[in-house]
Design a protein around this motif. Sequence first.
Motif, short mmCIF file in Angstrom:
data_model
loop_
_atom_site.label_atom_id
_atom_site.label_comp_id
_atom_site.label_asym_id
_atom_site.label_seq_id
_atom_site.Cartn_x
_atom_site.Cartn_y
_atom_site.Cartn_z
N GLY A 258 -6.30 9.64 -9.77
CA GLY A 258 -7.47 8.87 -10.16
C GLY A 258 -8.22 8.27 -9.01
O GLY A 258 -9.14 7.48 -9.19
N ALA A 259 -7.85 8.69 -7.79
CA ALA A 259 -8.45 8.07 -6.60
C ALA A 259 -9.95 8.27 -6.52
O ALA A 259 -10.69 7.38 -6.12
N SER A 260 -10.42 9.46 -6.94
CA SER A 260 -11.85 9.73 -6.82
C SER A 260 -12.67 8.90 -7.79
O SER A 260 -13.88 8.78 -7.65
N GLY A 261 -12.01 8.29 -8.79
CA GLY A 261 -12.74 7.46 -9.73
C GLY A 261 -12.73 5.99 -9.37
O GLY A 261 -13.21 5.15 -10.11
N VAL A 262 -12.14 5.66 -8.22
CA VAL A 262 -12.06 4.27 -7.76
C VAL A 262 -12.81 4.15 -6.45
O VAL A 262 -12.57 4.93 -5.53
N ALA A 263 -13.74 3.19 -6.38
CA ALA A 263 -14.52 3.01 -5.15
C ALA A 263 -13.59 2.77 -3.97
O ALA A 263 -12.76 1.88 -4.00
N GLY A 264 -13.72 3.56 -2.92
CA GLY A 264 -12.87 3.39 -1.75
C GLY A 264 -11.73 4.40 -1.70
O GLY A 264 -11.02 4.47 -0.71
N GLY A 265 -11.56 5.18 -2.78
CA GLY A 265 -10.57 6.24 -2.76
C GLY A 265 -9.14 5.74 -2.67
O GLY A 265 -8.79 4.68 -3.18
N SER A 266 -8.30 6.53 -2.00
CA SER A 266 -6.86 6.27 -1.99
C SER A 266 -6.49 4.94 -1.35
O SER A 266 -5.51 4.30 -1.76
N LEU A 267 -7.23 4.49 -0.35
CA LEU A 267 -6.86 3.26 0.36
C LEU A 267 -6.86 2.05 -0.57
O LEU A 267 -5.99 1.17 -0.47
N LEU A 268 -7.82 1.98 -1.49
CA LEU A 268 -7.90 0.81 -2.36
C LEU A 268 -6.86 0.81 -3.47
O LEU A 268 -6.76 -0.15 -4.22
N LEU A 269 -6.06 1.88 -3.55
CA LEU A 269 -4.96 1.89 -4.51
C LEU A 269 -3.65 1.42 -3.89
O LEU A 269 -2.64 1.31 -4.57
N ILE A 270 -3.68 1.14 -2.60
CA ILE A 270 -2.48 0.63 -1.91
C ILE A 270 -2.00 -0.71 -2.50
O ILE A 270 -0.80 -0.89 -2.71
N PRO A 271 -2.90 -1.67 -2.79
CA PRO A 271 -2.42 -2.92 -3.39
C PRO A 271 -1.70 -2.73 -4.72
O PRO A 271 -0.79 -3.50 -5.05
N VAL A 272 -2.07 -1.71 -5.49
CA VAL A 272 -1.37 -1.42 -6.75
C VAL A 272 0.08 -1.07 -6.46
O VAL A 272 1.01 -1.58 -7.10
N ALA A 273 0.28 -0.18 -5.47
CA ALA A 273 1.65 0.21 -5.10
C ALA A 273 2.40 -0.96 -4.47
O ALA A 273 3.60 -1.14 -4.71
N CYS A 274 1.71 -1.76 -3.66
CA CYS A 274 2.36 -2.91 -3.02
C CYS A 274 2.88 -3.91 -4.05
O CYS A 274 3.87 -4.61 -3.80
N SER A 275 2.22 -3.99 -5.20
CA SER A 275 2.65 -4.95 -6.23
C SER A 275 4.04 -4.63 -6.75
O SER A 275 4.73 -5.50 -7.30
#
Length: 403
Positions: free
Chosen positions: A335-352
């Motif tokens: 779903g990275a392409s559907g989130v502004a900023g791509g894969s980098l902005l999904l890092i906080p989700v994994a960090c949680s």
Amino acid sequence: MKQIITKWNSINLVNRIIIGIVIGVILAVAAPSSASGVSMLGALFVSALKSVAPILVFFLVINAIAGQKIGKKTNMKSIVMLYGIATVLAGFVAVVASFMFPTTLMLKEAAQDVAPPSGIGEVFETLLFNIVSNPVSSLMNGNYIGILAWAIVLGLALKQASPSTKEGLANISNAISTVVQWVISLAPFGIMGLVFDAIATNGLSALKGYGQLILVLVGSMLVIALVVNPLLVFIYTRKNPYPLVLISLKESGMTAFFTRSSAANIPINMKLCEKLGLDEDTYSVSIPLGATINMAGAAVTISVLTLAAAHTLGVEVDLATAVILAVVSAVSAAGASGVAGGSLLLIPVACSLFGISVDVAMQVVAIGFIIGVVQDSCETALNSSSDVVFTAAAEQAKNRKSK
């Protein structure tokens, strides 16, 4: 002048890009402040790619689905399965690499003006809303999930259209592909500007402090490209996978590395599929689809940077949580392409998953932007070349079973 242009265009694109890189480095070292116009070439090139790529995906998918012969079978189920398996395995490879070579980071400042999702639930919610997003808005904002969804729906609706309508769609699709090829032919000048700007602004020292992190990221992606993907291809085809893998890396991965856009690399992949003699009814759908959901490189980025944050903070990571991280990274990457900023902005989700605060996670995102010139290039090269590899593997497997 015409002879010079013809001679220049006769040189292989990769060789022209290398020439552009060399000139960009020389200008950045010799005259970093007196050639500001050079950096503008990079900005113009990126802007042109961003402008035309969404329209390309939209019309390619509509034309491919509308033009499919009714009743003809394709290999889409196998290809989508390969996309999913490869992305999950990429997350596992990245987790293993991070345990073998634990990396710590120097956390200083957070990324500015970016807002990450609050959790995996929000990622799914964003994904669902992006699917039903206004098509015009999706095209304007580069929402590839929404673009793909609308293109599939319109393509299915146009299956019963008249031959003249389908011919018109094919002509528009071919015209946009030609425009993208024109833009990509300007890559040597755009990349010269990008290289100049990166070195003149930050210097090569900007990447030295993150050497091990870059090595773990790039090393993981190389393992996927040269070990995991070939293994999957061999399991499916029972043939030596490396001729296919290497030609895909050479002809697709190299251009994707420099353009850093899977969507813009679609015409390159389509030409390669044609060169490999693949079924057009299949690759005309699988290649645009892969540019949107086949995101092994993104899964690697999310996993490696998340575990680097955990190692930096001394967080104990047990096996079960590491497995969950690999799966979350794979799901988030799709779903990275559907989130502004791509894969980098999904890092906080994994960090949680490890109880790491958003403030710390955003500092990791900031580091991701710093190393993005290497990370994003390798990520795109892996993602885009894999689209061709798995499309070809599915067709080879089908041919083997039919004999």
